[in-house]
Scaffold this motif. Structure first.
Motif: not given
Lengths: 159, 752
Positions: A134-148, B205-209, B656-659, B682-684
């Motif tokens: 599952n891709l999330c581009r906003c959160t960096g996953y940190d808070k998602i992992v914590r929520a789970v 790319h911005q990579g919005y879902i 930024g890490i992905g980039w 390949r986005m993180p």
């Protein structure tokens, strides 16, 4: 081209619909059945925004043909909250600010529920690898992992 | 400044008002609106990266059963150049040509025609029936080759802007930007160490879902309603009106929930096309991009070549810095080279510097804003150079940055003197952070880098309405991309002195609230937040007046405390305090419904600085990089909702890490992007990252009632340098180019 008649169960409801043979389950959910909570991010099974449960298995509905739903039981994001309100995961996603834009959230919640159904006490690594589809581009996953993690803790406490 | 006042709700982390709909699937995003009698549109895209369009024939498509409209460039007015301001800005003529190609296709995927039909399948078949004659031209794909005097030209009318004299010959260089101060030669002569390098970063790319999506309906009077995912529906309305040559009043734009944007949804792609198709068809038209279209035809950010040379004394003081930037604009002008030039040295107090930037046309998609547009590319080079200097001087990289850090009163390279800023506070926080004090794990490397973004203010409006029961409605016009409704509620509740739960914030459409510039530039919580606070102050003034009238005292004899009108101290009025609910209940007797409003052009958006550091490990067998820990420290001015501020910092770090490690546009020799999907771009994912630790520094911005600085963009800047410097530390080899993907790391290891 004649359409296929499909009888299936979605979120506990008996559902019948017609689809063209090449139609995906995602298209049937969104365009035929009006279940718009399941999102399309890529259409190629890479982002997980369209994640649903199919007879206890986690699938990308964009990679499944609608006709394959015949006789199966499907769960979508619309089936996660119960008569008593939000599922613990939904509540924890809110409390932990585990969503920013929210487009990936339905897929994450369905996937996370599938994880906790199987493994009520996953460690961080197990959560990260389970949710790697599952891709999330906003959160960096940190808070998602914590929520789970927090949801697992609360579910364990309730059990 | 409300700093001295104890804050009740600002700084807490309640659940966002739009949250429940987003965890249950109720929230409606761009592709979630279907209208009765709706048609489906598809766009025909150029199969060539560079081609003259000789002829477009829509007739066979239009003759097909179920096809109701087809359009090409000839259906849109030719626009004269005209600027749209702000982060969403650019030249309208270029934006129009990007929406639909005219005489030339400038990149693979450039829109050439569009159809609307009864189903997507019919629309796809209709695209096949459109005849286009192309004269294929050689694609120009490398930014340096594009700058050569004998390069194939994308635009014969492109004369470089920004030079002292307009050149007499066209070129692919759209613009040049230059900043300078002091005596560069003397500065380098005074240096004990000088480092220099050339750094290349491909497009990312911005990579919005959420892919771009919109539904437009035009009625028989010519009135159009457009539903779309956008970072700014008011600016989308303006752009669409210009591109179609229609009146702003004929367009109503409704912003759906937005599934990410990061700058990429500040500019129109589909909307003018959908309106034009709907107008011709007489029926609503829905256009939704595929992911492949998002990659091929919407703005990534500029690929870049940056050269930097920095000199410093033994004590770490920088004596001179020089930089040369070349940014890819894509097929049409609009690269963020200006901010790239202005940001590269912004964190530092420099006496002598020169930076020149070039914006270059290449046959790739027209770039769009991407989170701190232009800054990550240039600042990566500077932060790498500083790391090299710290190594040569055997100095802690934080101490080196502290030695040169800009502070209040420092003249920014781009002009103004900084008001209070938090860069030094971030460096000090980093030095004390347990993650920095901890030893670098065996076999790993540590990298440090700084981040910066200007932030912007600009125009916003807000209205606040008090319901009959005293509950509060905030109406504003900025699409909520990451929790801004919650921030608005918090600031309104704080100002009014009522509980958070008593306030709800709504994002109005272009007809139900006043103009708000795009959600971008990290401006929303700052500028629209300021408008919300002012509108609440308007409510308080109104409530005090009504209480005064009720009590028969002067207005200035009433005070507002904890959401209640009370007599001022010393005013001997024998009255009961009046709460917002009391005042609302009696509104019909005191002058009617209670409304407050504010509109402003917010000035003084405080710059936001950051320090990030990370420990990375490189697998020398595979070239893969593992992020062991990541720490982001940033000045937020004041965090209104700290969890969403952390979220910005964490999300920006991940991007930024992905980039830095994996993301890039890969082209073949014909100018066709080879990895236009999430599998190959390949986005993180969750298993690529550790927890991202954050520390919010708060140096209040004196220009905002609660001290807010924008926080959204700075987070993506530092990670590029952090990763580059950590990899250097881990393997002892400096890799100048990004991304440091496994093949590039293996090549560097093999070459060493």
């Amino acid at each position: 081209m004649s359409k296929v008649h499909v009888q299936t169960t979605i979120n506990g409801d008996q559902v019948e619909f017609l689809c063209v043979p090449q139609q995906t389950m995602l298209e049937a959910l969104r365009d035929v059945l009006g279940k718009l909570g399941t999102k399309e991010g890529c259409g190629t099974g890479d982002c997980g925004a369209c994640t649903i449960m199919l007879d206890g298995r986690l699938v990308c509905s964009c990679l499944m043909l609608a006709a394959e739903a015949e006789g199966q039981e499907l769960t979508t994001i619309e089936g996660i909250a119960g008569p008593d309100g939000l599922h613990v995961l939904q509540r924890k996603f809110l409390e932990h600010a585990a969503l920013q834009c929210g487009i990936c959230t339905p897929g994450f919640i369905v996937a996370a529920k599938a994880l906790l159904d199987r493994n009520p006490n996953p460690d961080e690594g197990a959560i990260r690898y389970w949710l790697a589809g599952n891709l999330c581009r906003c959160t960096g996953y940190d808070k998602i992992v914590r929520a789970v993690q927090d949801a697992a803790k609360e579910l364990a406490y309730q059990a | 400044m409300a700093e001295a006042v104890d804050l009740r709700v600002v700084g807490t982390t309640p659940v966002r008002p739009d949250g429940v709909d987003k965890v249950t699937g109720r929230a409606q995003f761009g592709a979630d609106l279907n209208m009765p009698n709706m048609l489906h549109g598809r766009i025909l895209r150029s199969p060539h990266a560079h081609a003259r369009i000789k002829r477009v024939d829509l007739s066979k498509a239009l003759a097909m059963q179920g096809v109701y409209a087809a359009v090409s460039g000839a259906d849109f007015p030719m626009l004269a150049s005209g600027e749209v301001s702000g982060e969403a800005g650019g030249d309208l003529a270029d934006i129009a040509r990007n929406v639909m190609a005219r005489d030339k296709a400038l990149y693979h995927g450039h829109a050439v025609a569009a159809v609307a039909a009864t189903s997507l399948e019919v629309a796809e078949q209709a695209l096949d029936a459109i005849e286009v004659d192309y004269e294929v031209l050689p694609p120009v794909l490398d930014v340096l080759e594009a700058m050569a005097a004998d390069a194939t030209l994308l635009d014969e009318q492109c004369f470089t802007k920004g030079l002292s004299e307009t050149p007499d010959k066209p070129s692919n260089i759209a613009a040049m930007v230059k900043l300078a101060r002091g005596d560069l030669e003397a500065g380098f002569a005074a240096a004990d160490v000088v480092v220099e390098g050339e750094y290349r970063i491909p497009m990312a790319h911005q990579g919005y879902i959420e892919p771009h999506a919109c539904t437009a309906t035009v009625n028989e009077e010519g009135k159009a309603t457009v539903w779309c995912c956008t970072q700014g529906h008011f600016d989308f309305r303006t752009m669409t009106a210009h591109i179609l040559g229609c009146k702003i009043a004929d367009l109503k734009f409704i912003a759906s929930e937005i599934g990410g944007g990061f700058g990429g949804k500040t500019v129109v792609y589909l909307e003018p096309v959908a309106v034009m198709l709907s107008k011709k068809a007489g029926r609503p038209v829905k256009l939704v991009m595929t992911r492949e279209e998002v990659f091929r035809a919407t703005g990534p950010t500029s690929g870049s070549v940056v050269r930097v040379k920095v000199g410093a004394r033994k004590d770490g003081r920088i004596t001179a810095a020089k930089a040369w930037l070349a940014y890819e604009a894509g097929g049409l002008a609009g690269a963020p080279v200006g901010p790239g030039v202005m940001s590269i040295f912004a964190p530092y107090d420099l006496d002598n510097f020169l930076v020149e930037g070039y914006e270059v046309l290449v046959n790739k998609p027209k770039v769009a804003a991407y989170r701190a547009p232009g800054a990550p590319q240039s600042m990566h080079a500077m932060e790498v150079a500083l790391d090299d200097i710290a190594r040569q001087l055997d100095m802690d990289p934080l101490d080196l940055r502290l030695r040169n850090a800009a502070d209040e009163g420092t003249q920014a390279p781009y002009g103004p003197k900084f008001p209070p800023i938090g860069f030094k506070a971030c460096i000090e926080a980093a030095k004390k952070h347990p993650n920095y004090l901890a030893q670098v794990p065996e076999g790993a490397g540590r990298g440090v880098a700084a981040g910066f973004w200007f932030n912007i203010g600009m125009q916003s409006s807000a209205e606040v309405r008090i319901n009959e029961d005293g509950s509060v409605v905030v109406m504003e016009g900025n699409p909520d991309i990451g929790g801004s409704r919650a921030s608005m509620c918090l600031m309104a509740a704080e100002t009014l002195g009522v509980p958070y739960e008593q306030v709800k914030t709504y994002v109005g459409d272009t007809e139900s609230t006043g103009y708000c510039m795009v959600t971008g530039g990290s401006r929303t919580t700052f500028a629209t937040g300021m408008a919300v606070v002012r509108a609440c102050e308007d409510i308080i003034a109104e409530c005090k007046a009504r209480a005064a009238a009720t009590w028969g005292v002067d207005k200035d004899q009433v005070e507002w405390q904890d959401g209640t009108a009370v007599p001022a101290p010393g005013v001997n009025a024998d009255v009961n305090p009046l709460s917002l609910a009391d005042l609302a209940a009696s509104a019909s007797a005191t002058g009617g419904p209670i409304l407050g409003k504010a509109s402003l052009n917010a000035q003084g958006a405080g710059a936001s600085f950051s320090i990030n550091f990370a420990d990375l490990k490189v697998d020398k067998e595979t070239g893969a990089v593992e992020v062991l820990s990541y720490t982001a420290i940033q000045d937020a001015g004041k965090a209104i909702h700290p969890a969403y501020v952390e979220g910005q910092m964490q999300g920006g770090a991940a991007q930024g890490i992905g980039w830095a490690l994996n993301e890039e546009y890969i082209y073949d020799q014909d100018g066709v992007m080879e990895n236009a999907g999430f599998l190959d771009y390949r986005m993180p994912v969750a298993s690529d990252l550790p927890m991202i630790d954050t520390e919010i520094v708060e140096v209040p911005n004196p220009s905002h009632p609660y001290g807010v600085r924008g926080v959204g963009e700075t987070p993506i800047v530092a990670p590029l340098g952090v990763a580059a410097n950590a990899v250097r530390d881990a393997i002892g080899i400096r890799i100048n180019d990004l991304p440091m993907s496994p093949p590039r790391i293996l090549a560097a290891l093999d070459a060493a």
